[in-house]
Write a protein that holds these residues in place. Sequence first.
Motif, mmCIF file in Angstrom:
data_model
loop_
_atom_site.group_PDB
_atom_site.id
_atom_site.type_symbol
_atom_site.label_atom_id
_atom_site.label_comp_id
_atom_site.label_asym_id
_atom_site.label_seq_id
_atom_site.Cartn_x
_atom_site.Cartn_y
_atom_site.Cartn_z
ATOM 1 N N PHE A 127 -7.765 -5.776 -4.690
ATOM 2 C CA PHE A 127 -9.151 -5.525 -5.056
ATOM 3 C C PHE A 127 -9.331 -4.401 -6.063
ATOM 4 C CE2 PHE A 127 -9.618 -6.925 -0.422
ATOM 5 C CZ PHE A 127 -9.559 -8.262 -0.775
ATOM 6 N N GLY A 128 -8.313 -3.586 -6.301
ATOM 7 C CA GLY A 128 -8.432 -2.523 -7.282
ATOM 8 C C GLY A 128 -8.245 -3.055 -8.698
ATOM 9 N N ARG A 129 -8.567 -2.231 -9.667
ATOM 10 C CA ARG A 129 -8.413 -2.652 -11.063
ATOM 11 C C ARG A 129 -6.945 -2.794 -11.453
ATOM 12 N NH1 ARG A 129 -12.942 0.811 -14.511
ATOM 13 N NH2 ARG A 129 -14.793 -0.078 -13.503
ATOM 14 N N GLN A 130 -6.115 -1.876 -10.950
ATOM 15 C CA GLN A 130 -4.693 -1.894 -11.281
ATOM 16 C C GLN A 130 -3.941 -2.703 -10.229
ATOM 17 O OE1 GLN A 130 -3.414 -0.543 -14.113
ATOM 18 N NE2 GLN A 130 -1.513 -1.578 -13.581
ATOM 19 N N ARG A 131 -3.552 -3.910 -10.575
ATOM 20 C CA ARG A 131 -2.868 -4.777 -9.618
ATOM 21 C C ARG A 131 -1.366 -4.652 -9.765
ATOM 22 N NH1 ARG A 131 -6.909 -9.780 -10.899
ATOM 23 N NH2 ARG A 131 -8.781 -8.812 -10.021
ATOM 24 N N VAL A 132 -0.679 -4.799 -8.646
ATOM 25 C CA VAL A 132 0.775 -4.648 -8.602
ATOM 26 C C VAL A 132 1.420 -6.017 -8.759
ATOM 27 C CG1 VAL A 132 2.717 -3.815 -7.238
ATOM 28 C CG2 VAL A 132 0.497 -2.658 -7.096
ATOM 29 N N GLY A 133 2.394 -6.103 -9.650
ATOM 30 C CA GLY A 133 3.104 -7.358 -9.861
ATOM 31 C C GLY A 133 4.210 -7.559 -8.836
ATOM 32 N N ALA A 134 4.832 -8.694 -8.891
ATOM 33 C CA ALA A 134 5.870 -9.051 -7.928
ATOM 34 C C ALA A 134 7.107 -8.172 -8.115
ATOM 35 C CB ALA A 134 6.249 -10.518 -8.080
ATOM 36 N N LEU A 135 7.755 -7.861 -7.007
ATOM 37 C CA LEU A 135 9.028 -7.137 -7.021
ATOM 38 C C LEU A 135 10.087 -7.929 -7.775
ATOM 39 C CD1 LEU A 135 10.878 -4.824 -5.726
ATOM 40 C CD2 LEU A 135 11.296 -6.491 -3.908
ATOM 41 N N GLN A 136 10.006 -9.232 -7.742
ATOM 42 C CA GLN A 136 11.015 -10.119 -8.315
ATOM 43 C C GLN A 136 11.317 -9.802 -9.767
ATOM 44 O OE1 GLN A 136 10.512 -12.618 -10.730
ATOM 45 N NE2 GLN A 136 12.124 -14.133 -10.371
ATOM 46 N N ALA A 137 10.324 -9.320 -10.506
ATOM 47 C CA ALA A 137 10.517 -9.054 -11.938
ATOM 48 C C ALA A 137 11.541 -7.950 -12.185
ATOM 49 C CB ALA A 137 9.185 -8.686 -12.587
ATOM 50 N N LEU A 138 11.763 -7.078 -11.189
ATOM 51 C CA LEU A 138 12.748 -6.008 -11.350
ATOM 52 C C LEU A 138 14.180 -6.518 -11.273
ATOM 53 C CD1 LEU A 138 11.213 -3.117 -9.197
ATOM 54 C CD2 LEU A 138 11.033 -3.488 -11.672
ATOM 55 N N ALA A 139 14.384 -7.623 -10.556
ATOM 56 C CA ALA A 139 15.749 -8.140 -10.366
ATOM 57 C C ALA A 139 15.703 -9.623 -10.028
ATOM 58 C CB ALA A 139 16.470 -7.367 -9.258
ATOM 59 N N PRO A 140 15.387 -10.480 -11.012
ATOM 60 C CA PRO A 140 15.284 -11.919 -10.733
ATOM 61 C C PRO A 140 16.570 -12.518 -10.167
ATOM 62 C CG PRO A 140 14.375 -11.388 -12.898
ATOM 63 C CD PRO A 140 15.079 -10.153 -12.422
ATOM 64 N N HIS A 141 17.718 -11.889 -10.419
ATOM 65 C CA HIS A 141 18.993 -12.401 -9.926
ATOM 66 C C HIS A 141 19.269 -11.966 -8.491
ATOM 67 C CE1 HIS A 141 19.706 -8.332 -11.281
ATOM 68 N NE2 HIS A 141 20.875 -8.311 -10.676
ATOM 69 N N ARG A 142 18.424 -11.070 -7.941
ATOM 70 C CA ARG A 142 18.613 -10.575 -6.577
ATOM 71 C C ARG A 142 17.478 -10.964 -5.635
ATOM 72 N NH1 ARG A 142 23.714 -9.552 -5.301
ATOM 73 N NH2 ARG A 142 24.743 -8.296 -6.910
ATOM 74 N N VAL A 143 16.358 -11.405 -6.175
ATOM 75 C CA VAL A 143 15.165 -11.627 -5.359
ATOM 76 C C VAL A 143 14.817 -13.110 -5.293
ATOM 77 C CG1 VAL A 143 12.712 -11.100 -5.077
ATOM 78 C CG2 VAL A 143 14.275 -9.348 -5.949
ATOM 79 N N ILE A 144 14.610 -13.597 -4.080
ATOM 80 C CA ILE A 144 14.012 -14.918 -3.857
ATOM 81 C C ILE A 144 12.529 -14.685 -3.613
ATOM 82 C CG2 ILE A 144 13.913 -16.940 -2.359
ATOM 83 C CD1 ILE A 144 16.854 -16.515 -1.714
ATOM 84 N N TYR A 145 11.717 -15.149 -4.550
ATOM 85 C CA TYR A 145 10.274 -14.932 -4.471
ATOM 86 C C TYR A 145 9.621 -16.105 -3.746
ATOM 87 C CZ TYR A 145 5.396 -14.648 -5.966
ATOM 88 O OH TYR A 145 4.028 -14.610 -5.991
ATOM 89 N N ALA A 146 8.717 -15.800 -2.801
ATOM 90 C CA ALA A 146 8.034 -16.842 -2.043
ATOM 91 C C ALA A 146 6.531 -16.687 -2.160
ATOM 92 C CB ALA A 146 8.444 -16.793 -0.578
ATOM 93 N N GLY A 147 5.837 -17.787 -2.446
ATOM 94 C CA GLY A 147 4.380 -17.820 -2.471
ATOM 95 C C GLY A 147 3.882 -19.017 -1.691
ATOM 96 N N THR A 148 2.587 -19.080 -1.429
ATOM 97 C CA THR A 148 2.052 -20.141 -0.588
ATOM 98 C C THR A 148 0.576 -20.378 -0.874
ATOM 99 O OG1 THR A 148 1.608 -20.761 1.733
ATOM 100 C CG2 THR A 148 1.587 -18.426 1.214
ATOM 101 N N THR A 149 0.097 -21.585 -0.531
ATOM 102 C CA THR A 149 -1.337 -21.884 -0.588
ATOM 103 C C THR A 149 -2.026 -21.603 0.741
ATOM 104 O OG1 THR A 149 -0.970 -24.192 0.076
ATOM 105 C CG2 THR A 149 -1.013 -23.714 -2.297
ATOM 106 N N SER A 150 -1.275 -21.160 1.749
ATOM 107 C CA SER A 150 -1.852 -20.960 3.079
ATOM 108 C C SER A 150 -2.935 -19.893 3.089
ATOM 109 C CB SER A 150 -0.754 -20.593 4.088
ATOM 110 O OG SER A 150 0.116 -21.683 4.295
ATOM 111 N N LYS A 151 -2.848 -18.925 2.172
ATOM 112 C CA LYS A 151 -3.857 -17.868 2.131
ATOM 113 C C LYS A 151 -4.874 -18.092 1.014
ATOM 114 C CE LYS A 151 -1.618 -15.790 5.410
ATOM 115 N NZ LYS A 151 -0.656 -16.869 5.677
ATOM 116 N N THR A 152 -4.502 -18.806 -0.026
ATOM 117 C CA THR A 152 -5.431 -19.029 -1.128
ATOM 118 C C THR A 152 -6.297 -20.270 -0.914
ATOM 119 O OG1 THR A 152 -3.684 -20.223 -2.312
ATOM 120 C CG2 THR A 152 -3.995 -17.885 -2.846
ATOM 121 N N LEU A 153 -5.716 -21.343 -0.398
ATOM 122 C CA LEU A 153 -6.462 -22.590 -0.200
ATOM 123 C C LEU A 153 -6.666 -22.866 1.287
ATOM 124 C CD1 LEU A 153 -4.832 -24.855 -2.943
ATOM 125 C CD2 LEU A 153 -7.139 -23.898 -2.958
ATOM 126 N N ALA A 154 -5.597 -23.279 1.977
ATOM 127 C CA ALA A 154 -5.681 -23.577 3.404
ATOM 128 C C ALA A 154 -4.279 -23.801 3.939
ATOM 129 C CB ALA A 154 -6.538 -24.824 3.658
#
Length: 457
Positions: free
Chosen positions: A273-300
């Motif tokens: 909700f703030g103006r300065q939003r934090v990006g995903a951790l994955q961008a710091l180390a794409p070769h080390r991070v498995i990024y997970a997202g979902t529609t369970s919180k955005t849609l249903a």
Amino acid sequence: MELDLEKRRGRSQQLVAGLRRAIESGRLLPGSRLPSTRGVAADLGLARGTVTSAYHRLIAEGYLESAQGSGTRVVVAPHGEARGRQPSSLHARSPWQWNLRPGLPDVTMFPRNAWVRSTQRVLRLAPAEALDYGDPRGRPELRQALADYLGRTRGVITQPERIIICHGFTQALGLIAAVLAEQGMDTVSVEDPCYPLFRNVIETAGLSVHPVGVDAQGLRPEALRGRAAVVTPIHQYPLGATLAPGRRKDLVAWAEEADAVIVEDDYDGEFQFGRQRVGALQALAPHRVIYAGTTSKTLAPGLRLAWLAVPAEWVERIATAKRVADQHSAALTQMVLADLLRSGGYDRHVRRCRERYRVRREQLSTALEREVPGAWLAGEEAGLHALVRWSPDGPGEREVTQAARRESLAVATLGGYWGTPGPHPPGLVVGYATPPQHGYAGALGALVRVLGRCFAA
């Protein structure tokens, strides 16, 4: 049904007896819809009047009911118990008048019209091969749309071929845990506290869980063990902290040194909700991070759609596990989501939800400050839930839960999230996004009354 159709006499009585046996034995359950009289007559080679007569007889006996526009349905429980319609436990109304349990969006905000439009476009344009078995990673349309969306909104560095579609984050975590076990890993670090199901999924794969403490700056990287960690860096669940920049770097450094993998659960990263939003951790180390997202919180959550953006060497491993688990996720649903993403409907919906949830959190904070001075909100202004904290000298969680039950208010206490023995500080994890808009004021009022009485006692 066993019917002797060679006999021309008594066919209606045979049909009545056959249907009555099917109902009383439980083969036809209360609420089951029977075929039309025309359909039964065609299937059995009977006159329609014969079938109509049988239906009318069973309606008169109380086994069936008929309503204009909804057909003929069974109303008797098996073995002739309790004549009349039996409410199904699967569709029973909630025993709670108000619900502030966390983990749910306001599902009444689901963008039905946009979803229908996308569905119609997909059904018109989808190639025939989309209805066949497909790539276990998911439909290419959705993987491409997600690669674009995640890079634009969450700062994720990935390509469509490195995205895998799953049935929710629970399945995604299960697939990852199975691969970790196959790789010979034995320990996975998790945040403490965290969602208890995560620990269960990891342990089901035969791995040990190592709880790692969390404070106001997020996970404490120096306490990590093993070669895998599951984290919620944007909005720690359930404490609500954001992983501090220094700790982000320490977490990635640990993964490099330990040759470990980080599973980033970005479950509600769209709702900052703030103006300065934090990006995903994955961008710091794409070769080390498995990024997970979902529609369970955005849609249903009922859509059962989630995604993993994985390092290149993990693609085949997880795709193989997905193929064994269920071949692939539902193709048409994936294509509808892809269309919603491409059309901009998804972005518009997220913006609308973000503003509504921001207002709700402000209302919660204001109500506590005004009505319950002994309690306060902890964590970042983000997500779909907030942590209500109070002094350990205040009421116990059990006392608050009992008071909430008397108010018919469903709440979740912090105690159930810890993976280590206590004592732990008390708290309530409040899902301010859960109620429908018209019910939020009532739910908030019930919460204030409950806490007010507990702190006044």
